[in-house]
Scaffold this motif. Structure first.
Motif, PDB file in Angstrom:
ATOM      1  N   TYR A 291     -11.107   4.450  53.714  1.00 50.56           N
ATOM      2  CA  TYR A 291     -12.290   5.091  54.292  1.00 50.56           C
ATOM      3  C   TYR A 291     -13.194   4.042  54.952  1.00 50.56           C
ATOM      4  O   TYR A 291     -13.634   4.198  56.094  1.00 50.56           O
ATOM      5  CB  TYR A 291     -13.019   5.820  53.165  1.00 50.56           C
ATOM      6  N   ARG A 292     -13.435   2.951  54.243  1.00 53.29           N
ATOM      7  CA  ARG A 292     -14.318   1.914  54.775  1.00 53.29           C
ATOM      8  C   ARG A 292     -13.635   1.120  55.889  1.00 53.29           C
ATOM      9  O   ARG A 292     -14.288   0.704  56.859  1.00 53.29           O
ATOM     10  CB  ARG A 292     -14.751   0.978  53.652  1.00 53.29           C
ATOM     11  N   GLY A 295     -13.855   3.125  58.991  1.00 56.00           N
ATOM     12  CA  GLY A 295     -15.244   3.124  59.437  1.00 56.00           C
ATOM     13  C   GLY A 295     -15.619   1.845  60.156  1.00 56.00           C
ATOM     14  O   GLY A 295     -16.330   1.851  61.165  1.00 56.00           O
ATOM     15  N   VAL A 300     -18.942   1.849  62.629  1.00 52.37           N
ATOM     16  CA  VAL A 300     -19.997   2.668  62.019  1.00 52.37           C
ATOM     17  C   VAL A 300     -20.898   1.778  61.181  1.00 52.37           C
ATOM     18  O   VAL A 300     -20.427   0.858  60.499  1.00 52.37           O
ATOM     19  CB  VAL A 300     -19.381   3.783  61.143  1.00 52.37           C
ATOM     20  N   LEU A 305     -21.838   4.466  56.671  1.00 51.38           N
ATOM     21  CA  LEU A 305     -20.439   4.551  56.277  1.00 51.38           C
ATOM     22  C   LEU A 305     -20.282   4.995  54.837  1.00 51.38           C
ATOM     23  O   LEU A 305     -19.332   5.691  54.483  1.00 51.38           O
ATOM     24  CB  LEU A 305     -19.778   3.189  56.480  1.00 51.38           C
ATOM     25  N   LYS A 308     -20.985   9.033  55.196  1.00 52.02           N
ATOM     26  CA  LYS A 308     -20.461   9.899  56.238  1.00 52.02           C
ATOM     27  C   LYS A 308     -19.039  10.356  55.938  1.00 52.02           C
ATOM     28  O   LYS A 308     -18.214   9.564  55.521  1.00 52.02           O
ATOM     29  CB  LYS A 308     -20.470   9.154  57.587  1.00 52.02           C
ATOM     30  N   LEU A 313     -15.618  10.204  61.277  1.00 51.75           N
ATOM     31  CA  LEU A 313     -15.463   8.869  61.842  1.00 51.75           C
ATOM     32  C   LEU A 313     -14.316   8.836  62.847  1.00 51.75           C
ATOM     33  O   LEU A 313     -14.294   8.004  63.744  1.00 51.75           O
ATOM     34  CB  LEU A 313     -15.208   7.855  60.729  1.00 51.75           C
TER      35      LEU A 313
END
Length: 315
Positions: A291-292, A295, A300, A305, A308, A313
């Motif tokens: 996920y990160r 991002g 982002v 981040l 969201k 994204l």
């Protein structure tokens, strides 16, 4: 073995020669196994030692007055308990001053744990011991002031980076689709889309979903109820949850009345999210890392981040 201190005399009232002679006499008695301190002083010290906490009593106090009072989760408490009662179980009835007087005991145990259990577990165990010792000294001022954990050489730790890149996602989606259990398929997908911790998502209750406001409430995340928050739901996340509800009612109708991801388990929800790596290459916190990672690729803002939805994204 233990270190002792005793007063030989008062400066100004005794010559250095007399002091050295008296010290040599005391050292000779120690070599013969005789405690050179006056008997009344020995009795006082013994009485103080008898009142000092053992590791067992210090751990019980720390658990009740610190961990539980601050609302730490049972999983967190279980981790601390594993460190003390399993890894340091043979120390439970030892008084803490033994380690304060001889920090080499702590260093040797850290070295042993590093060899037998790994560097991360060894470091974690000693962080737990350090916290308990510091907490115990607040009420027992006779304990040596310097925490004995200072003697260890910490093992280097690196942040685990197990996230996927954009090129890895198509293969991962194919693996998810191949899983036999449809509820587990939706669980893994929702963790990826939300970027949330697996434990928080597994325990989502039906009553915490607000379909109208498009949010799901997480009442007891890591850190306790004071850290409660809402996850905003994108269209893809809502579709994922709707499928989980449908499959859950079909497979586990009784548990599905309470849980978003029901299962035949003690608590009634999916309790173990791990998969065979041959079946699913990434799960759990791997998906938070993904996920990160995505991002950051999308540039982002770091603060946004953390909140969201993942699918937003990608657009």
């Amino acid at each position: 073995r233990q270190s002792i201190r005793m007063k030989i005399g008062i400066a100004g009232r005794m010559t250095a020669r007399d002091a050295r002679a008296k010290a040599k006499k005391a050292l000779g008695e120690i070599a013969e196994g005789i405690d050179p301190r006056p008997k009344d002083e020995t009795a006082i010290i013994a009485a103080i030692k008898a009142r000092e906490p053992t590791l067992r009593s210090a751990w019980n106090s720390y658990c009740e007055s610190h961990l539980r009072r601050k609302g730490r989760s049972e999983k967190t408490i279980s981790g601390y308990r594993d460190h003390i009662e399993r890894l340091l179980g043979d120390w439970l009835d030892c008084i803490l001053s033994e380690f304060g007087d001889d920090p080499s005991l702590v260093k040797e145990r850290h070295d042993l744990l590093t060899k037998e259990n790994g560097p991360y577990i060894a470091n974690g165990c000693m962080r737990t011991f350090r916290a308990i010792y510091t907490h115990a000294r607040k009420a027992s001022r006779s304990l040596p002031a310097e925490n004995p954990v200072f003697a260890i050489d910490w093992n280097p730790e690196k942040r685990r980076d197990t996230g996927m890149g954009l090129e890895d996602l198509p293969g991962w989606f194919e693996q998810v689709r191949a899983l036999d259990n449809p509820v587990r398929r939706e669980l893994h997908l929702f963790i990826l889309l939300s970027g949330s911790r697996p434990d928080a998502i597994k325990k989502v209750r039906v009553e915490h979903i607000d379909w109208a406001k498009r949010v799901v409430f997480i009442p007891s995340p890591k850190g306790g109820q004071d850290k409660a928050f809402c996850i905003p739901l994108s269209r893809q996340m809502i579709c994922c949850m709707a499928r989980a509800r449908r499959f859950g009612r079909m497979m586990h109708p009784e548990q599905a009345a309470d849980w978003l991801f029901p299962a035949e388990s003690g608590p009634g929800h999916i309790n173990e999210h791990k998969e065979d790596r041959a079946d699913l290459s990434h799960w759990g916190n791997d998906l938070r890392q993904t996920y990160r990672t995505i991002g950051q690729i999308a540039e982002v803002n770091e603060e946004l981040l953390l909140r969201k939805p993942f699918c937003d994204l990608l657009h």
